[in-house]
Design a protein around this motif. Structure first.
Motif, short mmCIF file in Angstrom:
data_model
loop_
_atom_site.label_atom_id
_atom_site.label_comp_id
_atom_site.label_asym_id
_atom_site.label_seq_id
_atom_site.Cartn_x
_atom_site.Cartn_y
_atom_site.Cartn_z
N LYS A 201 -5.49 -1.33 4.06
CA LYS A 201 -6.03 0.29 4.28
C LYS A 201 -4.89 1.13 3.40
N PRO A 202 -5.37 1.45 2.34
CA PRO A 202 -4.85 2.30 1.38
C PRO A 202 -4.75 3.79 2.18
N ASN A 203 -3.64 4.24 1.92
CA ASN A 203 -3.32 5.55 2.76
C ASN A 203 -4.17 6.72 1.66
N ALA A 204 -3.85 8.00 2.35
CA ALA A 204 -4.53 8.88 1.28
C ALA A 204 -4.05 9.01 0.02
N GLY A 205 -2.44 8.90 -0.03
CA GLY A 205 -1.87 9.19 -1.49
C GLY A 205 -2.59 7.92 -2.27
N GLY B 5 0.79 -1.30 -0.07
CA GLY B 5 0.10 -0.03 0.01
C GLY B 5 0.74 1.19 -0.01
N SER B 6 1.85 1.45 -0.82
CA SER B 6 2.51 2.56 -0.67
C SER B 6 2.35 3.35 -2.25
N ARG B 7 2.21 4.67 -2.11
CA ARG B 7 2.00 5.26 -3.20
C ARG B 7 3.07 5.15 -4.34
N LYS C 50 -11.33 0.88 1.82
CA LYS C 50 -10.71 0.17 2.93
C LYS C 50 -11.57 -1.07 3.06
N ILE D 28 -2.70 3.67 9.69
CA ILE D 28 -2.40 3.11 8.34
C ILE D 28 -0.83 2.88 7.97
N GLU E 142 -5.19 8.28 10.67
CA GLU E 142 -5.99 9.15 10.08
C GLU E 142 -7.02 9.33 10.73
N TYR F 64 6.57 10.31 5.24
CA TYR F 64 5.35 9.98 4.89
C TYR F 64 4.90 11.00 3.96
N GLU G 61 4.50 9.23 0.52
CA GLU G 61 3.02 8.85 -0.01
C GLU G 61 2.11 9.75 -0.30
N LEU G 62 2.16 10.80 0.24
CA LEU G 62 1.16 11.96 -0.11
C LEU G 62 1.76 12.84 -1.16
N ARG H 132 -5.40 6.40 -2.08
CA ARG H 132 -6.68 6.47 -2.30
C ARG H 132 -6.82 7.53 -3.44
#
Lengths: 354, 425
Positions: free
Chosen positions: A118-122, A43-45, A73, B378, B368, B153, B157-158, A124
């Motif tokens: 649980k995918p993180n916001a990135g 689950g990493s962007r 999720k 997460i 989150e 992160y 990730e974001l 998602r």
């Protein structure tokens, strides 16, 4: 359930309309998930793209539903065989499993044997961008709005075509206006021809919204490059080393960062190189005692080699060695008079290069 | 000295099997947390946590055969008063150990007192590092266990490209932001893409600052907020975020001082998706945590929540109990030596180990915010050893803390000398 059937129909329509000829392949959702099991679980962007792309371009009618479950999720992975399910908690704390595509019951498992994805916001956001093509003509206006928001957040070139195809059929005037604005914004970045992009830019004249500014400002951003070969693209200015806009030191640093010139030796390196070559109290004939300041140790600009390459390496500091062999090659290597032609792309060039 | 002799004799008597009733003096546990003022929102809970842990220990038969007695004082979010109250605890009440402080400025205020009187303080909150006192055990996270992983992160990730570092104006946010600014620059973020802003304690007017942060996005770069805002100023900040319609998907906020307790006073529907980085969340799914949460709710009420500094106190208190048991005394120096290498299970799984630099090994969690005010975890790492002196500032990278073997909290590894033994900051 009704809702799902409905969205599936729309999905099929959207697929036909907007998908680039997906190769006919016997891939199923299950094989796609299995193939990308590791990155989905991680689950990493940074690594997730192939899994989303595979689902997006699979041409499978269930792809939208799976992407949506993943984004919400709702996918769970059974640790033992790495398969994916949707799950429902039961009274006794264990989970009932369902096949994610068919919804058929697939036994139950203890919480410990499962891992919720649980995918993180990135991640998602990326899933949302992939879902856009399915959602732009969704009968539910909320979903259409969600699709537009997803485009705003993670715009990509493929959205432009999907968006253009979704404007005429739009019945809600507010959403239609939103779609049109977005289409203009995306054209600035992804439009095919220069005229098209310029027209889009002009349509935002006087618009102060952050969204419009966020689309326009990157166009004006310039960056400096040095190149040994003629530069393609939108050149804002050509700078000469040694001018006020481009001091020699900066010009040389630019050459170094582009790999066109060797890095200038630091004061410590000059000292060390000199110290290594002391013979009988002298370095290349110069008494050590006279090399007691940085200025004295700095390479002398008197070298005749410089004549062949005027101003090309603006910094007089060159690797100074007593044996000249390595040095010669380095003086040859600097490129022709370096311009740091900062790219000041007008709309046209940003399009091309983005 | 008298106190220590007394404590030792008491301990010996207890070891000899004296019954609890025969303990001449109970073992005293000082609690130095603000129960009023701007930090009461965060610190009152920690006072209650220590009281619960003390009661639990007494129910198990006390310590060294003696009963534990909690001595609670209220430093009232007034930093100089922290020093006075610490002196009161050590000289008037003769406490054997102190659990206390939230803000770093209050900890800095207490340091000279506690070092002069050779006390022992357990400090349970994540902090800025760049400090190592012989008399303090830091059971919260150092920057490498919270701020740096959270920044990674954001970057990885974001995909955040522009950073707003918002903090309350005191030593913790300033030092943390100094480290983060350097870290971001090392990662290739240009200086003009890092926006730093400080506000006073209790700041309430956030509209201008939030508007400025939103406007950062005008060049098309993804903006993220790293918040080191402390205390009740957070309420106004999050309300303004919600009022401005800032969604976590547009501008994510990661907070280092906002946990379940701070959120419990807020309507979190508009905060869903914003982040917090801690080493514990109430939502951690382990049996130990389930029991801890159940015990807390049974004692304090069903609507009460647990949070990270509570877990730090839980680990710190239990380690102290075990170290006192191992040392057979509450004498500060003996207990300190017995603390090194103490292990205790984390509530989130894995094991906390007390390192010679007075820090713990901790997993890093990113959660989150959900609609119910809880955090959805997460990301969770393996245990990371805490680092007193950050590796990301050149002047600190050469420093090392090792009270066990080197007997020095600020040891320069290049010159191989101890820079200082007492804190003078």
């Amino acid at each position: 359930m009704i809702k799902h059937v409905l969205t599936l129909c729309v999905a099929i329509a959207a697929l036909v309309a907007s998908l680039v000829a997906a190769p006919a392949q016997p891939a199923t959702i299950e094989t796609i998930l299995a193939e990308h099991e590791a990155i989905i679980a991680k689950g990493s962007r940074k690594t997730i793209e192939p899994a989303i792309d595979a689902l997006k371009t699979s041409g499978l009618p269930e792809a939208q539903a799976i992407l949506e479950k993943w984004q919400a999720k709702e996918l769970w992975q059974r640790k033992a065989d790495k398969r994916f399910f949707t799950a429902e908690k039961q009274e006794d704390g264990s989970y009932r499993l369902f096949d994610p595509t068919t919804g058929a019951e697939a036994g139950s498992a203890e919480k410990k044997a499962l891992k919720q994805i649980k995918p993180n916001a990135g991640v998602r956001g990326l899933i949302g961008a992939a879902l856009v093509q399915f959602q732009l003509m969704d009968p539910d206006p909320e979903r259409r709005r969600a699709a537009l928001t997803a485009i705003e957040r993670d715009p990509e070139a493929s959205h432009l075509a999907a968006l253009r195809g979704a404007i005429d059929g739009e019945t809600d005037p507010a959403i239609k206006a939103h779609k049109q604005t977005l289409e203009r914004l995306l054209t600035i970045r992804f439009g095919a021809s220069e005229a098209e992009r310029v027209a889009a830019i002009e349509s935002f004249a006087g618009d102060l919204s952050v969204g419009a500014r966020a689309a326009l400002n990157p166009i004006l951003a310039t960056r400096r490059i040095a190149s040994a070969t003629p530069v393609e693209g939108n050149i804002a200015a050509t700078l000469t080393p040694g001018s006020a806009a481009l001091p020699e030191a900066e010009a040389y640093a630019l050459l170094v960062s582009e790999g066109l010139a060797p890095a200038a030796p630091t004061r410590e390196e000059i000292r060390a190189a000199l110290a290594e070559n002391i013979t009988e109290g002298r370095v290349a004939g110069v008494p050590v005692a006279r090399l007691d300041t940085d200025e004295a140790r700095a390479p002398t600009p008197a070298s005749p080699r410089r004549a062949s390459c005027p101003r090309s390496s603006p910094r007089p500091t060159r690797p100074k060695r007593s044996q000249g062999t390595a040095f010669t090659t380095s003086t040859k290597s600097p490129p022709p008079p370096s311009r740091g032609p900062p790219r000041k792309p007008s709309p046209a060039s940003t399009q091309g290069s983005e | 000295m008298m106190k220590k002799l007394l404590a030792t004799t008491t301990a010996l008597a207890c070891l000899a099997g004296a019954a609890q009733a025969e303990c001449t003096d109970p073992i005293k546990v000082g609690v130095l947390h603000s129960l009023s003022g701007t930090m009461a929102i965060s610190e009152t809970t920690l006072k209650d946590t220590i009281l619960m842990l003390v009661d639990d220990q007494n129910a198990k038969g006390g310590l060294l055969g003696c009963e534990l007695e909690a001595v609670v004082v209220d430093p009232a979010s007034d930093w100089p008063l922290f020093a006075e109250k610490a002196r009161e605890l050590l000289t008037v009440h003769d406490v054997d150990v102190i659990f206390g402080n939230w803000t770093s400025v209050s900890r800095k205020s207490v340091l000279p007192v506690i070092e002069e009187l050779n006390g022992m303080l357990f400090y349970p909150v994540q902090y800025e590092g760049e400090e190592s006192s012989k008399n303090v055990f830091y059971t919260g996270a150092a920057p490498n266990q919270q701020a740096i992983p959270a920044t990674d992160y954001f970057l990885d990730e974001l995909g955040v490209e522009k950073f707003a570092l918002l903090g309350t104006d005191y030593v913790y946010p300033r030092t943390t932001n100094k480290i983060l600014e350097q870290y971001l620059k090392d990662k290739g973020i240009p200086a003009e893409d890092i926006f730093v802003n400080y506000t006073p304690f209790g700041h309430s007017d956030w509209s201008k600052i939030v508007a400025d942060v939103v406007a950062l996005g005008e060049d098309g770069k993804k903006v993220g907020v790293i918040s080191t805002i402390n205390g009740d100023a957070n309420i106004g900040f999050y309300k303004e975020l919600a009022a401005a319609g800032v969604s976590a998907d547009d501008i994510p906020v990661v907070a280092f001082s906002v946990g379940e307790e701070e959120l419990s006073g807020l309507d979190t529907t508009n905060l869903v998706g914003h982040l917090a980085a801690w080493n514990y969340f109430q939502s951690a799914d382990t049996e130990a945590n389930e029991a801890f949460v159940a015990k807390w709710k049974a004692r304090m009420g069903e609507d009460r929540v647990t949070n990270d500094p509570m877990e730090a106190h839980y680990i710190g208190f239990n380690m102290w109990v075990n170290a006192v048991t191992d040392a057979g005394t509450t004498d500060v120096d003996a207990v300190r030596m017995a603390m090194y290498g103490q292990e205790f299970p984390n509530l989130t799984g894995g094991t906390a180990v007390m390192l010679p630099n007075h820090h713990l090994t901790k997993p890093v969690l990113i959660g989150e915010i959900q609609e119910d005010g809880q955090f959805d975890i997460i990301s969770q790492t393996e245990e990371v050893p805490g680092d007193a002196w950050t590796d990301f500032l050149p002047e600190s990278a050469v420093l090392k803390s090792d009270w066990k073997d080197l007997g020095c909290g600020m040891y320069n590894t290049e010159t191989e000398t101890c820079v200082q033994l007492k804190s003078n900051y």
